[in-house]
Design a protein around this motif. Structure first.
Motif, mmCIF file in Angstrom:
data_model
loop_
_atom_site.group_PDB
_atom_site.id
_atom_site.type_symbol
_atom_site.label_atom_id
_atom_site.label_comp_id
_atom_site.label_asym_id
_atom_site.label_seq_id
_atom_site.Cartn_x
_atom_site.Cartn_y
_atom_site.Cartn_z
ATOM 1 N N LEU A 81 0.794 -1.222 0.000
ATOM 2 C CA LEU A 81 0.000 0.000 0.000
ATOM 3 C C LEU A 81 0.830 1.277 0.000
ATOM 4 C CD1 LEU A 81 -2.760 -1.098 2.507
ATOM 5 C CD2 LEU A 81 -2.898 -1.005 0.026
ATOM 6 N N ALA A 82 2.093 1.197 0.362
ATOM 7 C CA ALA A 82 2.940 2.388 0.452
ATOM 8 C C ALA A 82 3.036 3.160 -0.866
ATOM 9 C CB ALA A 82 4.324 2.009 0.971
ATOM 10 N N PRO A 83 3.180 2.505 -2.021
ATOM 11 C CA PRO A 83 3.236 3.287 -3.264
ATOM 12 C C PRO A 83 1.959 4.083 -3.535
ATOM 13 C CG PRO A 83 4.045 1.063 -3.649
ATOM 14 C CD PRO A 83 3.468 1.094 -2.270
ATOM 15 N N VAL A 84 0.802 3.487 -3.226
ATOM 16 C CA VAL A 84 -0.460 4.197 -3.425
ATOM 17 C C VAL A 84 -0.516 5.424 -2.519
ATOM 18 C CG1 VAL A 84 -2.975 4.017 -3.257
ATOM 19 C CG2 VAL A 84 -1.642 2.074 -4.078
ATOM 20 N N LEU A 85 -0.125 5.248 -1.281
ATOM 21 C CA LEU A 85 -0.117 6.367 -0.344
ATOM 22 C C LEU A 85 0.879 7.438 -0.776
ATOM 23 C CD1 LEU A 85 -1.194 7.573 2.269
ATOM 24 C CD2 LEU A 85 0.577 6.319 3.491
ATOM 25 N N ALA A 86 2.052 7.021 -1.266
ATOM 26 C CA ALA A 86 3.058 7.989 -1.719
ATOM 27 C C ALA A 86 2.538 8.819 -2.887
ATOM 28 C CB ALA A 86 4.345 7.268 -2.096
ATOM 29 N N VAL A 87 1.898 8.163 -3.854
ATOM 30 C CA VAL A 87 1.337 8.889 -5.002
ATOM 31 C C VAL A 87 0.245 9.851 -4.542
ATOM 32 C CG1 VAL A 87 -0.021 8.600 -7.118
ATOM 33 C CG2 VAL A 87 1.946 7.124 -6.685
ATOM 34 N N ALA A 88 -0.622 9.401 -3.626
ATOM 35 C CA ALA A 88 -1.697 10.264 -3.131
ATOM 36 C C ALA A 88 -1.136 11.468 -2.373
ATOM 37 C CB ALA A 88 -2.649 9.463 -2.245
ATOM 38 N N LEU A 89 -0.100 11.253 -1.581
ATOM 39 C CA LEU A 89 0.494 12.367 -0.838
ATOM 40 C C LEU A 89 1.169 13.376 -1.769
ATOM 41 C CD1 LEU A 89 1.930 10.543 2.287
ATOM 42 C CD2 LEU A 89 -0.027 12.091 2.182
ATOM 43 N N VAL A 90 1.844 12.898 -2.814
ATOM 44 C CA VAL A 90 2.445 13.808 -3.795
ATOM 45 C C VAL A 90 1.355 14.586 -4.525
ATOM 46 C CG1 VAL A 90 3.750 13.884 -5.966
ATOM 47 C CG2 VAL A 90 4.566 12.493 -4.064
ATOM 48 N N ALA A 91 0.262 13.898 -4.851
ATOM 49 C CA ALA A 91 -0.855 14.578 -5.496
ATOM 50 C C ALA A 91 -1.455 15.633 -4.565
ATOM 51 C CB ALA A 91 -1.914 13.576 -5.924
ATOM 52 N N CYS A 92 -1.524 15.335 -3.274
ATOM 53 C CA CYS A 92 -2.021 16.320 -2.302
ATOM 54 C C CYS A 92 -1.121 17.554 -2.271
ATOM 55 C CB CYS A 92 -2.120 15.711 -0.907
ATOM 56 S SG CYS A 92 -3.514 14.607 -0.689
ATOM 57 N N LEU A 93 0.177 17.333 -2.358
ATOM 58 C CA LEU A 93 1.098 18.468 -2.390
ATOM 59 C C LEU A 93 0.898 19.315 -3.635
ATOM 60 C CD1 LEU A 93 4.388 16.805 -1.087
ATOM 61 C CD2 LEU A 93 2.913 18.428 0.123
ATOM 62 N N SER A 94 0.513 18.684 -4.738
ATOM 63 C CA SER A 94 0.320 19.428 -5.978
ATOM 64 C C SER A 94 -0.940 20.303 -5.948
ATOM 65 C CB SER A 94 0.274 18.481 -7.172
ATOM 66 O OG SER A 94 -0.908 17.717 -7.154
ATOM 67 N N ILE A 95 -1.913 19.967 -5.111
ATOM 68 C CA ILE A 95 -3.128 20.796 -5.023
ATOM 69 C C ILE A 95 -3.149 21.651 -3.759
ATOM 70 C CG2 ILE A 95 -4.496 19.194 -6.410
ATOM 71 C CD1 ILE A 95 -5.851 18.306 -3.774
ATOM 72 N N ALA A 96 -2.054 21.649 -3.009
ATOM 73 C CA ALA A 96 -2.019 22.371 -1.730
ATOM 74 C C ALA A 96 -2.270 23.864 -1.906
ATOM 75 C CB ALA A 96 -0.685 22.135 -1.029
ATOM 76 N N ARG A 97 -1.677 24.475 -2.926
ATOM 77 C CA ARG A 97 -1.869 25.907 -3.142
ATOM 78 C C ARG A 97 -3.354 26.229 -3.357
ATOM 79 N NH1 ARG A 97 -3.264 28.759 -7.138
ATOM 80 N NH2 ARG A 97 -2.835 30.965 -7.290
ATOM 81 N N GLY A 98 -3.994 25.427 -4.195
ATOM 82 C CA GLY A 98 -5.415 25.631 -4.449
ATOM 83 C C GLY A 98 -6.257 25.476 -3.194
ATOM 84 N N SER A 112 -8.854 34.063 -7.936
ATOM 85 C CA SER A 112 -7.398 33.895 -7.862
ATOM 86 C C SER A 112 -6.882 32.930 -8.926
ATOM 87 C CB SER A 112 -6.993 33.380 -6.484
ATOM 88 O OG SER A 112 -7.294 34.333 -5.498
ATOM 89 N N GLY A 113 -7.784 32.399 -9.744
ATOM 90 C CA GLY A 113 -7.377 31.527 -10.836
ATOM 91 C C GLY A 113 -7.479 30.045 -10.537
ATOM 92 N N VAL A 114 -8.137 29.679 -9.454
ATOM 93 C CA VAL A 114 -8.290 28.265 -9.098
ATOM 94 C C VAL A 114 -9.576 27.734 -9.720
ATOM 95 C CG1 VAL A 114 -8.608 26.650 -7.179
ATOM 96 C CG2 VAL A 114 -7.048 28.577 -6.930
ATOM 97 N N ASP A 115 -9.489 26.598 -10.394
ATOM 98 C CA ASP A 115 -10.681 25.918 -10.909
ATOM 99 C C ASP A 115 -11.291 25.158 -9.727
ATOM 100 O OD1 ASP A 115 -12.652 24.538 -12.239
ATOM 101 O OD2 ASP A 115 -11.316 23.630 -13.716
ATOM 102 N N VAL A 116 -12.236 25.799 -9.065
ATOM 103 C CA VAL A 116 -12.763 25.313 -7.791
ATOM 104 C C VAL A 116 -13.431 23.951 -7.933
ATOM 105 C CG1 VAL A 116 -14.359 25.812 -5.902
ATOM 106 C CG2 VAL A 116 -13.005 27.654 -6.903
ATOM 107 N N GLU A 117 -14.273 23.782 -8.934
ATOM 108 C CA GLU A 117 -14.990 22.513 -9.092
ATOM 109 C C GLU A 117 -14.019 21.363 -9.393
ATOM 110 O OE1 GLU A 117 -18.215 22.024 -8.373
ATOM 111 O OE2 GLU A 117 -18.188 24.124 -7.770
ATOM 112 N N ARG A 118 -13.018 21.618 -10.216
ATOM 113 C CA ARG A 118 -12.010 20.594 -10.512
ATOM 114 C C ARG A 118 -11.224 20.241 -9.253
ATOM 115 N NH1 ARG A 118 -6.592 20.943 -12.105
ATOM 116 N NH2 ARG A 118 -5.874 19.146 -13.251
ATOM 117 N N ILE A 122 -10.879 16.504 -7.524
ATOM 118 C CA ILE A 122 -9.574 15.881 -7.263
ATOM 119 C C ILE A 122 -9.418 15.577 -5.777
ATOM 120 C CG2 ILE A 122 -7.087 16.307 -7.256
ATOM 121 C CD1 ILE A 122 -7.515 17.896 -9.860
ATOM 122 N N SER A 123 -9.836 16.498 -4.927
ATOM 123 C CA SER A 123 -9.736 16.294 -3.481
ATOM 124 C C SER A 123 -10.563 15.101 -3.036
ATOM 125 C CB SER A 123 -10.196 17.546 -2.739
ATOM 126 O OG SER A 123 -9.399 18.642 -3.068
#
Length: 133
Positions: A81-98, A112-118, A122-123
């Motif tokens: 399960l660690a790879p799945v969690l690692a990918v999800a955590l990296v994806a979380c970092l990519s949407i952190a600003r939004g 501010s330029g965030v596609d809120v519905e998208r 993703i969240s």
């Protein structure tokens, strides 16, 4: 199989919740929260029914499960399960600003330029994936 079932169950429940809260392509956060509380109450009623019909051994297992039992955890499962969690955590970092901008409100995030519905979709998928893990 259990993590996949947890992912599927959380994703289906969240899709139902999302469809209840969405109208005309917009998602109401207030309706999302209230419908989530209602779905949680229904799920808790189901757990209460299972507790009611359980025998002593099953009741003990249900209690430990509800308290977050890690009795079935093994290093091989963690390695799987660690790879799945690692990918999800990296994806979380990519949407952190939004997500940081979304805290100010949907209108401010949109301006501010965030596609809120998208970002919401993703969240939801990321949270469902991490629930399965």
């Amino acid at each position: 199989l259990l993590p996949l079932a947890a992912f599927a169950g959380s994703l289906v429940t969240t899709i139902i919740l999302y469809s209840i809260a969405s109208r005309a392509g917009r998602t109401s956060i207030a309706i999302f929260l209230l419908a989530g509380i209602a779905i949680a109450a229904i799920a808790n009623a189901g757990i209460g029914l299972l507790v009611f019909i359980a025998d002593d051994r099953q009741l003990r297992d249900i209690t430990f499960w509800m308290l977050g039992s890690m009795s079935g955890a093994t290093w091989s499962k963690i390695a799987t399960l660690a790879p799945v969690l690692a990918v999800a955590l990296v994806a979380c970092l990519s949407i952190a600003r939004g997500l940081d901008v979304l805290v100010l409100g949907e209108a401010e995030a949109f301006h501010s330029g965030v596609d809120v519905e998208r970002l919401k979709r993703i969240s939801i998928i990321l949270v469902s994936a991490m629930t399965g893990v």
